[in-house]
Design an enzyme around this catalytic site. Structure first.
Site, PDB file in Angstrom:
ATOM      1  CG  ASP A   1      -1.675  -0.842   1.406  1.00 42.86           C
ATOM      2  OD1 ASP A   1      -1.994  -1.288  -0.156  1.00 42.86           O
ATOM      3  OD2 ASP A   1      -2.543  -1.563   1.996  1.00 42.86           O
TER       4      ASP A   1
ATOM      5  CE1 TYR B   1       4.182  -6.371   3.577  1.00 32.63           C
ATOM      6  CE2 TYR B   1       3.369  -8.742   3.578  1.00 32.63           C
ATOM      7  CZ  TYR B   1       4.139  -7.415   3.422  1.00 32.63           C
ATOM      8  OH  TYR B   1       2.961  -7.186   1.945  1.00 32.63           O
TER       9      TYR B   1
END
Length: 289
Positions: free
Chosen positions: A63, A124
């Site tokens: 994003d 992540y």
């Protein structure tokens, strides 16, 4: 959907990193906003002196504002273009790309490789500090400031109830026709000697907003606003909970993408395209990688 490369073309794996601060995410947008995909495709077209745009396929779309240290993509180039430019491609791209995106490796991919569907996990990291003075100015673009003291042990206890294969609809922004079933392989918090608390989050894939929603829920546990059992209860409810806060993107970095042995790439790619269901369910809806 086949992973066979068109005759006369070669599939090239790209390993890259970027600072997401000034990008409107990975994927190209019709609005013309600056994106990582658009930047790299423009650079490839320029340095190969091509009239065509060679489209990238990425392991995990990020994003706006999210960073990547270990992102992977692939691109199918005509054989003659690859033969002409392969030796100097990295240096030419470095000269053309903006300094907030770098390609570190460009190599012919093994048979069956697909940057997205061949991946077996993505890892992540989300970084946060509860230092009452705030974030080190030199790290402010990569670390979230949480202005309440955080109990790392409580956050790890909450994380334990989320690991495994579940329908993560409660933590995902739904997207039409996509499942929200994921296998969360690892979720762990650790406070470093500098006081920065890092969440390591690894799964076979992620749906939209999943990591930042999970982090938001566990921060509420860490600062004492919610009990340890709350994130698992939200998960079990199976619907978006308005009290789950999606934290800001700048603390999130895609660190690494894992792939199986070369001989298993094609099989993994086929498997990843199958729509998943949990035992006794008809499958989830929405979400994306």
């Amino acid at each position: 959907m086949s992973d066979e490369v068109e005759p006369g073309h070669v599939r090239v794996r790209l390993d890259l990193s970027y600072d997401g601060k000034d990008f409107s995410g990975w994927a190209k947008q019709p609005s013309g906003r600056r994106t990582v995909q658009g930047e790299i495709e423009d650079a490839l077209r320029t340095v190969t002196r091509s009239s065509a745009t060679y489209e990238l396929t990425v392991a995990g779309r990020t994003d706006a504002g999210v960073h990547a240290r270990g992102q992977v993509a692939h691109v199918d180039l005509p054989q003659d273009v690859w033969d002409e430019h392969r030796e100097k491609l990295l240096k030419r791209l470095a000269g053309r790309l903006s300094r907030d995106v770098r390609i570190w490796r460009a190599a012919e991919a093994p048979a069956g490789f697909n940057a997205r569907f061949s991946a077996v996990w993505r890892r992540y990291a989300y970084r946060v500090t509860d230092n009452p003075g705030g974030v080190d100015p030199l790290l402010r673009g990569h670390v979230l400031w949480h202005d309440w003291p955080l109990d790392v042990a409580a956050m790890n206890a909450a994380a334990a109830g989320l690991v495994g294969e579940h329908d993560f609809a409660a933590y995902c922004k739904k997207r039409e026709g996509a499942t929200t079933i994921r296998t969360l392989q690892q979720l762990r918090w650790e406070r470093g000697p500098d006081g920065i608390i890092t969440a390591t989050v690894r799964a076979d894939a992620f749906c939209h907003n999943m990591v930042r929603s999970l982090v938001g829920a566990m921060l509420f546990v860490g600062d004492g606003h919610r009990p340890v059992e709350w994130p698992a209860k939200v998960l079990g409810a199976g619907i978006r909970d308005s009290s789950v806060h999606v934290v800001r993107p700048h603390g999130l970095t895609l660190e690494e993408v894992g792939y199986p042995a070369d001989e298993l790439l094609a099989a993994r790619s086929r498997e990843a395209r199958n729509r998943r269901t949990l035992p006794g369910s008809a499958g989830g809806s929405g979400g994306c990688c």
